[in-house]
Design an enzyme around this catalytic site. Structure first.
Site, PDB file in Angstrom:
ATOM      1  N   LYS A 127       0.850  -1.196   0.000  1.00  0.00           N
ATOM      2  CA  LYS A 127       0.000   0.000   0.000  1.00  0.00           C
ATOM      3  C   LYS A 127       0.885   1.245   0.000  1.00  0.00           C
ATOM      4  CE  LYS A 127      -3.986   1.812   2.661  1.00  0.00           C
ATOM      5  NZ  LYS A 127      -4.780   1.616   3.889  1.00  0.00           N
ATOM      6  N   SER A 164      -9.648   1.690   2.992  1.00  0.00           N
ATOM      7  CA  SER A 164      -8.772   2.440   2.121  1.00  0.00           C
ATOM      8  C   SER A 164      -7.763   1.573   1.364  1.00  0.00           C
ATOM      9  CB  SER A 164      -8.013   3.480   2.929  1.00  0.00           C
ATOM     10  OG  SER A 164      -7.187   2.857   3.885  1.00  0.00           O
ATOM     11  N   SER A 176      -9.733  -0.715   7.156  1.00  0.00           N
ATOM     12  CA  SER A 176      -9.192  -0.523   5.815  1.00  0.00           C
ATOM     13  C   SER A 176      -8.555  -1.755   5.188  1.00  0.00           C
ATOM     14  CB  SER A 176      -8.169   0.614   5.826  1.00  0.00           C
ATOM     15  OG  SER A 176      -8.821   1.843   5.972  1.00  0.00           O
TER      16      SER A 176
END
EC number: 6.3.5.7
Lengths: 589, 546
Positions: A169, A244, A268
């Protein structure tokens, strides 16, 4: 330095099981492993590896009589399981570990790391146009794969992630790639160091394939608030992948990478895992070092793992866990070799979860939760019951308070953590005549609307005169949430709930209604407030998209009981009937 | 580490005035700030208001200050920042050395790069506990760090890690003795709290004032902030409070306490009220004092300024503000006026665990504490030394140790004090050295004192030997033997030497006898040179005269 064992008779294995040890069935494990196919193969080839198809009688009704649930059950019964194309071909093939398969391929010299990497990178390129899950793809991945082949040739000891393509990420720092946190304000930023988790991945032999898309600094539930692009869901490209960590989840779902790292502040990792039909592991707060993770809400943030199987998530978690002297909040709690404690399907007895106490969180089944999601979770609960566990309902009285408390605490910490993005030292800098406009313009132009919204909320909550009413009160709620989880986990080994109140929704559906978006986090935020580990495993489908939309089951454990969650999740996944979580996008390509 | 570019930015120094355009250069190391001349502007403004007052304050002598103050009382409280002499910074492993090239002792952590986290240096806690104990404080067994939030280019994270509502130590006091020349007297001042925090970077303003540069070397250096009760009433008291703190941190070894380097920084809060009034007057903060004497003068100036405004019925012109001490002009001037209370939005630092002290840890530190200045002064007082001696000896830990060691070796306390405060101190001052850098040992000083006391050598010879010992070392005994310096007290021997010299210098003798008495020194010198230094001058002179 690490060794991966699939099913060693270990002392920790099934520590909570009351029944006799699982017995071997048929062929030897090693033989089975060596015959393991490459991770992405026509599922039909997988069929003959299946050793013992477990059969379960029709679901007995798992819960005490409850009219509400009766309704849900009937709804579930009314809605037929969507049957995506791949599933019709293979009625029941449990996911297998791609990491172990790669390892086997390398050790047996059946494939080179370069071939494996090329396969993934090729798929990445083909699917990326539709998915847009990556913000940056490594230019050196192929070269690194070739280096791995050199290592294999030399006969050197291979780390547990040797040749494994891991996506990271983009709010996790990598020294050789840009790290933007999904924000324009860090558009050109390249860190001077690797995050500890990334460093450990590399030490374990992993190849970092690229940086995945996310909601700016992790603030969002869809990747729509990324400063750069919107990632789509591999199950239906008109839908969001969740967030996210949407990019990391979509990338694993579409097999653009083997496994990936995400971060979980309020769900997330778990919500996108549910939306994309992959395994998502949110470890205990402090289990994985946060050093190098761009802070959103420091007291809630954890780095988590995505994999297409529980084994992969377990191997990844073992590699990145452990104390780090650069993170004072990282725990010194011993890290076990999580994957070694997972038994393969052929070793399972008929009631492998005998005696396991499972609590269904009452507050997560009811109003505001999609019927399809509810029935999937209930089916999952029945499944756990069939495996021998004792399923009961459990109430967390403070559950509904968690959401507002979470948004106050997370926003407050965010307003502080994001102060450093001021345009003075790095990142986007506005042209301004004096200091206050330099600050103002750099932040106004560099940060996106969702981030600004949360900074404003957090600044307000921390302001003199409001602190007691908001921040302090939210901390008190947090204490209550912690306590109610503790009470529930004293009585149960694990708690279960949906990972999200719905399956993936359409892109743009909730962008104008932040409160509706925030409400979607109700299933996950409490776990962060309590700092507990939680595992999301795909458990079913609801209607939608070309092939149905996956639904994830959230399992919550006591602090540092990741091993238990992974064992239960593994057994659940291996025995789940009639579901295959290969997205249609992948079947097409 | 990757090369970090600080880009030029345009900014208004102290947020006061819009500044003139400034060309942006890219890729230049350090960020630059545009400085305006706000101080000058406000200063002029102030001068217009009360030029006469200025003058009268400036010419104020100590006496007139007392006269001015009559009927008014000054309330003074001090916030002191002490930079700790830990090997590494508070939250990362960077070293800090004063005067190193800008931005050379920095790392991603103290630069506040994304993803970095602070990890507490345990020495900071140890030093805080040491000082807390030395200042007779109550220690918080559970304290925590908080974030103090504001934007400024020298603050890389946008917040300072500090302690807010639960400081590590509270409710202490400090004892001190005022210098004799200021009238003497013992004082006890209250300590409100001590807390741990990190320092910010430094802005270096260009000579032209058109830009400023950021040096982050100091960012993250550990500080202890010591807040006093508003117990001081004059510049002298405030300066002595600061001096005692400096002594204390040096005794404890937690800081070098150097004011010029900024290792000890005092911010003074002053208000004035009519004597007998219980309500405090408006508080003014003064910064930028680089020595204790500057503190003393700045405070007395500020008191006079405020008293004068009170007297003239203009007390409403005393506003809550920060003023800077201008050493050249010997006055304070407005730096910034405070518009309401700044909201720092403190909240607990989530990146750091609580600081938990255990009793054993505190006890261990308590036992390791050296004798502190106050205890030392009381002990010296009991040895019969004058307050002047006491203050001198106890001022420097090393001097005190030297003195103690000499006394332990049997030296008479008063004589040892005299030697140390006299010739040794003079030597140290001239040579700019410290007492632990010289070769003289306390043992030899005590020997020297003993040899003089029993008459083996004279005081004058003693002095000679002393300088020899200081610069070259050795023992008193060996020096005396080596140079045959044993005092010749036998008048016959001296007489013989004198005769010899007189015989060898008939010309000079004639001149002397002719009335040129200045030549006495010459003869004495000749006798001196005859072989032995150790001749008492008095018999020698007698010989010549005789």
């Amino acid at each position: 330095m690490y060794s991966i064992r699939v099913s060693p008779p270990g002392p920790h294995r099934f520590a909570f099981f009351a029944g006799p040890k699982p017995s071997l069935c048929g062929e030897r494990v090693s033989a089975r492993r060596s015959a393991m196919p490459s991770p992405i193969q026509n599922p039909r080839f997988l069929l003959y590896h299946r050793c013992l198809p477990l059969h379960f009688p029709p679901n007995p009704f798992p819960f005490p009589p409850n009219p509400r649930r009766l309704l849900h059950r009937s709804t579930a019964a009314l809605s037929p399981q969507p049957a995506p194309a791949p599933q019709t071909l293979t009625s029941a093939v449990p996911p297998s570990s791609e990491i172990l398969s790669i390892r086997e391929s390398l050790l047996s010299r059946r494939k080179t790391a370069a071939e494996i990497a090329a396969e993934y990178l090729d798929r990445l390129r083909r699917t990326e146009q539709q998915l847009r899950s990556f913000l940056h793809v490594s230019e050196t991945a192929m070269r690194e794969a070739e280096e791995v082949d050199g290592l294999v040739e030399s006969g050197a000891e291979l780390g547990p992630l040797t040749g494994v393509l891991v996506a990271v990420k983009d709010n996790i720092c990598t020294a050789d790639m840009p790290s933007t946190g999904g924000s324009r304000i860090l558009g050109s930023y390249r860190p001077a160091f690797d995050a500890t988790a990334v460093k450990r991945l590399r030490e374990a032999g992993a190849i970092i394939v690229g940086k995945t898309n996310l909601d700016e600094f992790g603030m969002g539930s869809t990747t729509e608030s990324s400063g750069f692009q919107v990632t789509t869901n591999p199950w239906d490209v008109s839908r969001v992948p969740g967030g996210s960590s949407g990019g990391s989840a979509a990338a694993v779902s579409a097999r653009q990478c083997v496994v990936s790292l995400g971060s979980d502040t309020g769900g997330s990792v778990r919500q996108p895992a549910s939306f994309c039909g992959v395994v998502g592991m949110k470890p205990t707060y402090g289990r994985v070092s946060r050093f190098g993770l761009m802070a959103y809400a420091s007291s809630l943030d954890v780095i988590g793992c995505f994999g297409s199987s529980v084994v992969d998530a377990a191997i990844l978690l073992s590699a990145i866990s452990g104390h780090d002297r650069l993170d004072a909040t990282s725990s010194k709690h011993e890290v076990s070799d999580y994957a070694s404690q997972l038994v393969s399907l052929d070793h399972l007895e008929s009631k492998p979860l005998k005696g396991l106490r499972v609590g269904v969180i009452r507050e997560t089944i009811g109003e505001g939760v999609d019927l399809g999601v509810m029935s999937s979770v209930q089916a999952a609960a029945s499944h756990l019951e069939q495996l021998g566990s004792i399923v009961t309902e459990v109430s967390l009285p403070s559950f509904s308070l968690g959401l507002p408390a979470y948004y106050i605490l997370a926003s407050s910490e965010a307003s502080s953590n994001l102060s450093r993005y001021d345009g003075v030292r790095y990142g986007y800098q506005a042209t301004a005549d004096e200091l206050s406009s330099l600050y103002g313009d750099s932040r106004a132009n560099g940060l996106g609307p969702e981030v600004k919204l949360r900074i404003l909320m957090g600044t307000y909550a921390l302001s003199a005169g409001y602190y007691d009413a908001y921040y302090k009160r939210a901390q008190q709620v947090r204490t209550l949430v912690r306590k109610s989880f503790k009470d529930a986990l004293d009585k149960n080994d694990i708690l279960i709930s949906p990972a999200a109140p719905s399956a993936a929704y359409k892109i743009g559906e909730k962008t104008n209604d932040p409160l509706a978006m925030y409400a979607g986090d109700i299933m996950t935020v409490n776990v962060n407030l309590a700092g507990l580990p939680a595992l999301v495993v795909p458990c079913g489908f609801v209607e939608g998209g070309p092939a149905g939309l996956p639904v994830g089951l959230q399992m919550i454990g006591a602090a540092f009981h990741e091993g238990k969650l992974l064992r239960v999740g593994h057994i659940f996944e291996q025995t789940l009937q009639n579901h295959r979580f290969i997205p249609p996008l992948l079947a097409e390509t | 580490m990757a090369l970090i570019y600080f880009r030029c930015i345009r900014m208004n120094h102290l947020f006061l005035h819009p500044s003139s355009p400034f060309t942006k250069k890219s890729g230049v190391l350090f960020c630059t700030l545009q400085a305006s001349h706000a101080q000058v502007a406000t200063q002029v403004n102030f001068q217009n208001q009360g030029k006469q007052k200025e003058k009268s304050i400036q010419t104020a002598t100590k006496k007139t200050l007392e006269h001015h103050k009559h009927g008014y009382e000054a309330i003074i409280g001090i916030e002191t920042h002490v930079q700790l002499s830990t090997l590494t910074k508070a939250f990362c492993s960077c070293p800090y050395l004063y005067g190193t090239r800008p931005n050379t002792t920095i790392c991603p952590i103290c630069m506040g790069l994304p993803g970095t986290l602070p990890v507490l240096n345990s020495k900071v806690v140890e030093f805080a506990v040491k000082l807390g104990l030395a200042l007779n404080c109550e220690l918080s067994m559970n304290s925590k760090f908080d974030r103090k939030q504001y934007f400024y280019p020298d603050l890389p994270k946008g917040y300072q890690i500090s302690q807010f509502d639960v400081p590590i130590a509270t409710k202490g006091f400090i004892d001190l003795d005022l210098p004799v020349e200021f009238g003497g007297g013992h004082r006890r001042f209250g300590i409100t709290r001590i807390h741990m925090e990190e320092d910010a970077g430094k802005l270096l303003h260009s000579e032209t004032g058109s830009y400023s540069q950021v040096d982050l070397n100091r960012a993250g250096v550990p500080l202890l902030e010591i807040v006093s009760e508003p117990d001081m009433r004059s510049g002298v008291e405030a300066a002595e409070y600061a001096a005692e703190l400096q002594r204390l941190v040096r005794y404890l070894g937690v800081s070098n306490g150097n004011m010029q380097e900024g290792s000890l920084r005092c911010d003074v809060n002053i208000s004035v009220r009519p004597t007998g009034q219980s309500q405090f007057g408006t508080k003014v903060e003064i910064k930028n004092m680089n020595s204790f004497s500057a503190m003393n003068r700045a405070i007395d100036y500020e008191i006079s300024r405020q008293v004068l405004l009170h007297r003239e019925g203009q007390s409403d012109q005393i506003v809550q503000e920060t003023r800077l001490w201008d050493e050249a002009a010997q006055k304070t001037f407005t730096m910034r006026k405070k518009e309401g209370l700044a909201d720092y939005r403190y909240f607990p630092e989530p990146d750091l665990p609580e600081v938990v002290l255990v009793k054993e840890y505190i006890d261990e530190i308590r036992q390791s504490l050296p004798e502190l200045p106050e205890a030392k002064r009381r002990r010296y007082e009991k040895l019969g030394l004058s307050m002047q001696d006491v203050l001198f000896l106890a001022n420097d830990n090393n001097v005190a140790d030297f003195f103690d060691a000499a006394v332990e070796n049997g030296a008479d306390a008063k004589l040892a004090a005299n030697w140390i405060m006299g010739d040794i101190a003079a030597y140290l001052k001239n040579e700019r050295r410290t007492i632990d850098e010289i070769k003289l040992t306390p043992k030899e000083l005590s020997e020297l004192i003993a040899f003089i006391k029993n008459g083996t050598i004279s005081g004058k010879i003693g002095k000679e030997i002393l300088f020899e010992l200081i610069s070259k070392g050795g023992t008193v005994k060996s020096l005396i033997e080596e140079k045959d310096l044993v005092q010749i007290v036998d008048p016959a021997t001296i007489g013989a030497l004198v005769d010899k010299v007189l015989a060898a210098n008939p010309k000079q003798l004639q001149q002397y006898r002719g009335g040129k008495t200045k030549l006495q020194g010459f003869f004495a010198g000749q006798v001196w040179n005859c072989g032995s230094f150790a001749i008492l001058l008095v018999p020698c002179d007698e010989g010549i005269q005789g």
